[in-house]
Design a protein around this motif. Structure first.
Motif, short mmCIF file in Angstrom:
data_model
loop_
_atom_site.label_atom_id
_atom_site.label_comp_id
_atom_site.label_asym_id
_atom_site.label_seq_id
_atom_site.Cartn_x
_atom_site.Cartn_y
_atom_site.Cartn_z
N GLN A 31 -94.94 42.77 67.08
CA GLN A 31 -94.85 44.19 67.43
C GLN A 31 -94.45 45.01 66.21
O GLN A 31 -93.71 45.98 66.32
CB GLN A 31 -93.81 44.39 68.54
N GLY A 32 -94.90 44.61 65.05
CA GLY A 32 -94.54 45.33 63.83
C GLY A 32 -93.08 45.20 63.48
O GLY A 32 -92.53 46.03 62.77
N ARG A 64 -74.70 44.78 59.70
CA ARG A 64 -74.91 43.62 58.82
C ARG A 64 -76.22 43.72 58.04
O ARG A 64 -76.50 42.87 57.19
CB ARG A 64 -74.89 42.33 59.64
N GLY A 65 -77.05 44.71 58.34
CA GLY A 65 -78.30 44.87 57.63
C GLY A 65 -79.43 44.03 58.19
O GLY A 65 -80.50 43.94 57.56
N VAL A 66 -79.24 43.43 59.36
CA VAL A 66 -80.30 42.64 59.98
C VAL A 66 -81.33 43.54 60.65
O VAL A 66 -82.53 43.29 60.59
CB VAL A 66 -79.71 41.64 61.00
N LEU A 67 -80.86 44.60 61.30
CA LEU A 67 -81.73 45.54 61.99
C LEU A 67 -81.55 46.94 61.41
O LEU A 67 -80.49 47.27 60.88
CB LEU A 67 -81.41 45.58 63.49
N VAL A 68 -82.61 47.73 61.49
CA VAL A 68 -82.54 49.14 61.09
C VAL A 68 -83.09 49.97 62.24
O VAL A 68 -84.02 49.56 62.94
CB VAL A 68 -83.34 49.41 59.79
N SER A 69 -82.52 51.14 62.45
CA SER A 69 -82.95 52.00 63.56
C SER A 69 -84.18 52.80 63.16
O SER A 69 -84.30 53.27 62.02
CB SER A 69 -81.81 52.94 63.97
N ALA A 77 -85.57 52.78 68.82
CA ALA A 77 -86.00 51.40 68.61
C ALA A 77 -85.25 50.83 67.42
O ALA A 77 -84.63 51.55 66.64
CB ALA A 77 -87.52 51.34 68.38
N TYR A 78 -85.34 49.51 67.29
CA TYR A 78 -84.75 48.83 66.14
C TYR A 78 -85.78 47.89 65.54
O TYR A 78 -86.57 47.27 66.26
CB TYR A 78 -83.50 48.05 66.54
N LYS A 79 -85.75 47.81 64.22
CA LYS A 79 -86.74 47.03 63.48
C LYS A 79 -86.01 46.01 62.60
O LYS A 79 -84.91 46.27 62.10
CB LYS A 79 -87.56 47.97 62.59
N LEU A 80 -86.64 44.85 62.45
CA LEU A 80 -86.11 43.87 61.51
C LEU A 80 -86.09 44.45 60.10
O LEU A 80 -87.03 45.12 59.68
CB LEU A 80 -86.98 42.61 61.51
N SER A 81 -85.03 44.20 59.37
CA SER A 81 -84.97 44.65 57.99
C SER A 81 -86.11 44.01 57.19
O SER A 81 -86.29 42.79 57.25
CB SER A 81 -83.63 44.25 57.36
N PRO A 82 -86.88 44.81 56.46
CA PRO A 82 -87.99 44.24 55.66
C PRO A 82 -87.51 43.19 54.67
O PRO A 82 -88.27 42.28 54.32
CB PRO A 82 -88.55 45.47 54.93
N GLU A 83 -86.26 43.28 54.24
CA GLU A 83 -85.73 42.32 53.28
C GLU A 83 -85.61 40.92 53.86
O GLU A 83 -85.47 39.95 53.12
CB GLU A 83 -84.37 42.79 52.77
N LEU A 84 -85.64 40.81 55.19
CA LEU A 84 -85.46 39.52 55.84
C LEU A 84 -86.76 38.87 56.27
O LEU A 84 -86.74 37.79 56.86
CB LEU A 84 -84.55 39.68 57.07
#
Length: 292
Positions: A31-32, A64-69, A77-84
């Motif tokens: 889901q992107g 913790r930087g795992v998710l970004v709003s 919505a919340y998205k996975l951090s691109p760095e992960l």
């Protein structure tokens, strides 16, 4: 197989944050990398989590930087951090396609030296090496099966610590002592206890589903139950392949429960994974915004 007939069918629920990371890792990338908050609350509600608990856990993961709003279709919505993204991709192989080393695969040695003025980095480096499955030969020398070389380098580079580390391919020349040494380098009894616990807690889940074999039932209730069983199981499992370096079977203790636990995980993954995926997509896929 350890005795566990008097243990409850359902394992204690893992921490909320761990469950959320599992759900994101399994389904958000379809889901992107993004889930609407409402969908996430509905999914985790199937695992017994209340809305307030989901929001609180998501907030901690954001810190913790795992998710970004983000916004999706105008909704929160919340998205996975691109760095992960590379971490999750590497995790797919480690968790779902683990490789057990052979005796002739050789070893990886990680030697490090950190200046006294930056000694706080020693703990960070040791934590990284432990989490990726390395064993300790001496305070500044760590070892792993050679197959872990790329992953060890990736994790050390991600932490910005590669300048303190030298990596070597190696062969152990005193083969007659290797079993004794392996027992010194890794805490195999503790790992064995974790595998035993996994077997005791999740073998009844497999037996319950095997008893349903042959039933012509693809109802929403079945898909929902598969999801409710699958997510905690994967969450309980996913740390174990990182703690287990994948040592050759020849170097493992007799009747090593890790082998049976791996077989159990594979069976449950193949049995429940497709149904759990179908249920998750029925929730998060149905609310995807329509392209203009």
């Amino acid at each position: 197989m350890p005795q566990g007939s008097d243990v409850a069918d359902v394992a204690p629920m893992p921490r909320h944050q761990h469950l959320i990371v599992t759900v994101y890792g399994l389904y958000a990338r379809n889901q992107g990398g993004t889930f609407a908050v409402a969908d996430l609350i509905r999914l985790l509600g199937e695992l017994g989590m209340e809305s307030a608990g989901v929001r609180s856990a998501v907030s901690r993961l954001k810190k913790r930087g795992v998710l970004v709003s983000v916004k999706r279709g105008g909704a929160a919505a919340y998205k996975l951090s691109p760095e992960l993204e590379d971490v999750f991709t590497a995790g797919d192989e480690r968790i779902f396609s683990p490789r057990r080393a052979k005796k002739d695969d050789g070893w990886l040695l990680a030697s490090f030296s950190v200046p006294e003025a930056r000694r706080h980095l020693r703990h960070k480096l040791r934590t990284i090496l432990t989490r990726v499955g390395c064993g300790q030969v001496s305070p500044g020398l760590w070892i792993a099966p050679g197959a872990l070389a790329n992953e060890v380098e990736l994790q050390v580079r991600r932490a910005g610590l590669m300048s303190y580390v030298d990596l070597f391919r190696a062969t152990h020349l005193t083969e007659s002592q290797i079993n004794e040494k392996v027992g010194q380098w890794w805490d195999l009894p503790s790992l064995e206890a974790l595998y035993t616990d996994f077997l005791v807690r999740h073998e009844p889940v497999l037996q319950r589903w095997l008893q349903r074999a042959g039933e012509d039932d693809d109802s929403p209730a079945l898909l929902r139950q598969a999801f409710a069983d699958y997510i905690p199981m994967v969450t309980a499992w996913r740390r174990l392949p990182y703690m287990d370096p994948g040592l050759p079977e020849d170097y493992l203790p007799e009747r090593w429960h890790g082998l049976a636990a791996q077989q159990l995980f594979t069976q449950l993954h193949e049995l429940l994974g497709p149904c759990a995926h179908e249920y998750a997509m029925s929730i998060v896929g149905a609310s995807q915004p329509v392209a203009s």
